[in-house]
Design a protein around this motif. Sequence first.
Motif, PDB file in Angstrom:
ATOM      1  N   LYS A  77      47.183 124.070   5.130  1.00 21.02           N
ATOM      2  CA  LYS A  77      45.912 123.363   5.208  1.00 21.02           C
ATOM      3  C   LYS A  77      45.614 123.075   6.682  1.00 21.02           C
ATOM      4  CE  LYS A  77      46.041 121.111   0.662  1.00 21.02           C
ATOM      5  NZ  LYS A  77      44.851 121.816   0.135  1.00 21.02           N
ATOM      6  N   PHE A  79      43.882 120.830   9.656  1.00 20.74           N
ATOM      7  CA  PHE A  79      43.487 119.455   9.949  1.00 20.74           C
ATOM      8  C   PHE A  79      42.883 119.383  11.350  1.00 20.74           C
ATOM      9  CE2 PHE A  79      46.483 119.009   6.566  1.00 20.74           C
ATOM     10  CZ  PHE A  79      46.124 117.855   5.876  1.00 20.74           C
ATOM     11  N   GLN A  88      42.275 114.558  10.177  1.00 22.30           N
ATOM     12  CA  GLN A  88      41.618 114.579   8.886  1.00 22.30           C
ATOM     13  C   GLN A  88      41.523 116.026   8.401  1.00 22.30           C
ATOM     14  OE1 GLN A  88      37.651 112.999   9.377  1.00 22.30           O
ATOM     15  NE2 GLN A  88      36.814 114.898  10.191  1.00 22.30           N
ATOM     16  N   LEU A  89      41.539 116.195   7.091  1.00 21.25           N
ATOM     17  CA  LEU A  89      41.463 117.524   6.501  1.00 21.25           C
ATOM     18  C   LEU A  89      40.156 118.190   6.896  1.00 21.25           C
ATOM     19  CD1 LEU A  89      42.865 119.532   4.543  1.00 21.25           C
ATOM     20  CD2 LEU A  89      41.535 118.472   2.707  1.00 21.25           C
ATOM     21  N   GLU A  91      37.518 121.137   6.166  1.00 25.68           N
ATOM     22  CA  GLU A  91      37.077 122.067   5.133  1.00 25.68           C
ATOM     23  C   GLU A  91      36.246 123.201   5.708  1.00 25.68           C
ATOM     24  OE1 GLU A  91      38.189 121.986   2.262  1.00 25.68           O
ATOM     25  OE2 GLU A  91      38.778 119.926   1.792  1.00 25.68           O
ATOM     26  N   TYR A 104      53.216 123.694   3.532  1.00 30.05           N
ATOM     27  CA  TYR A 104      53.854 123.072   2.369  1.00 30.05           C
ATOM     28  C   TYR A 104      54.694 124.102   1.612  1.00 30.05           C
ATOM     29  CZ  TYR A 104      50.050 119.834   3.447  1.00 30.05           C
ATOM     30  OH  TYR A 104      49.177 118.988   4.099  1.00 30.05           O
ATOM     31  N   GLN A 236      49.693 113.404   2.083  1.00 28.91           N
ATOM     32  CA  GLN A 236      48.749 113.059   1.027  1.00 28.91           C
ATOM     33  C   GLN A 236      47.973 114.257   0.520  1.00 28.91           C
ATOM     34  OE1 GLN A 236      46.380 110.009   2.851  1.00 28.91           O
ATOM     35  NE2 GLN A 236      47.821 108.372   2.384  1.00 28.91           N
ATOM     36  N   GLN A 237      47.900 115.297   1.319  1.00 27.48           N
ATOM     37  CA  GLN A 237      47.137 116.489   0.942  1.00 27.48           C
ATOM     38  C   GLN A 237      48.000 117.524   0.230  1.00 27.48           C
ATOM     39  OE1 GLN A 237      43.907 116.641   1.197  1.00 27.48           O
ATOM     40  NE2 GLN A 237      43.790 114.664   2.245  1.00 27.48           N
ATOM     41  N   GLN A 239      49.957 119.549  -2.564  1.00 28.27           N
ATOM     42  CA  GLN A 239      49.616 119.857  -3.950  1.00 28.27           C
ATOM     43  C   GLN A 239      50.820 120.486  -4.644  1.00 28.27           C
ATOM     44  OE1 GLN A 239      46.189 122.381  -3.870  1.00 28.27           O
ATOM     45  NE2 GLN A 239      44.786 120.732  -3.310  1.00 28.27           N
TER      46      GLN A 239
END
Length: 240
Positions: A77, A79, A88-89, A91, A104, A236-237, A239
Amino acid sequence: METMEKIAQPKAKATAPEQANEASSTKMLIAMVGIGLACALLIVSVYEGTAPRIERLKAEALQQAIFKVLPGISQTKTFEQLADGGFQLLEGDAKGKSVVYAGYDDAGKLVGVAVEAAGQGYADIIRILYGYRLADSKIVGMYVLESKETPGLGDKIEKDEDFVANFEALEVGLTADGLAVTNPILTVKSGEKVNAWEIDGITGATISSRAIGDILAKSTATLAPQLVKHQQVFSQQAQP
């Protein structure tokens, strides 16, 4: 009067070649301008046609590099780093923004963060990507994204297996308050590495190998404390 007319006549005839030369020069200038415009349009059209593909290939290469510098990850992901040092993420498009890439594992657990960094090498700017494992504050991978170092010498920073091995577990620990790196990364002469935060340099490519150490030292000095401080944002992100 008759003498003057005889003298004047050759002058009137002499202007014809001059006019022809001027006309020829004008035509040549017009032709050159036309060719220049045609070439410019061709270059622009080729660039416009190939730019999206080039950007896509760069993005794919970067994604592959992230997986190389963060062993064990299966997803990533992006950031954006904010003005206050937080993250912050992201997009949307990352172009023009300061970003890092969180990696991850299969279970969705945060493994580490991949960071782009750059600095002056022997020949030109060297751009690298390195992976920082937050669990034990270590760099666990380094990949050269862009380099123009001397073939056979400076390019060993990406080809020499012993040098690359420096980045399998390079220590970047923090002070007790978490505000600074305990021991800045340092490149030493080949065979003289004794500490976990040192990089064993390359004989014959001293400047290039030292440049890698300088790039990492400068980047981690400012970024490592922020990554550790805000690591909960990355977690926190995750999955599962």
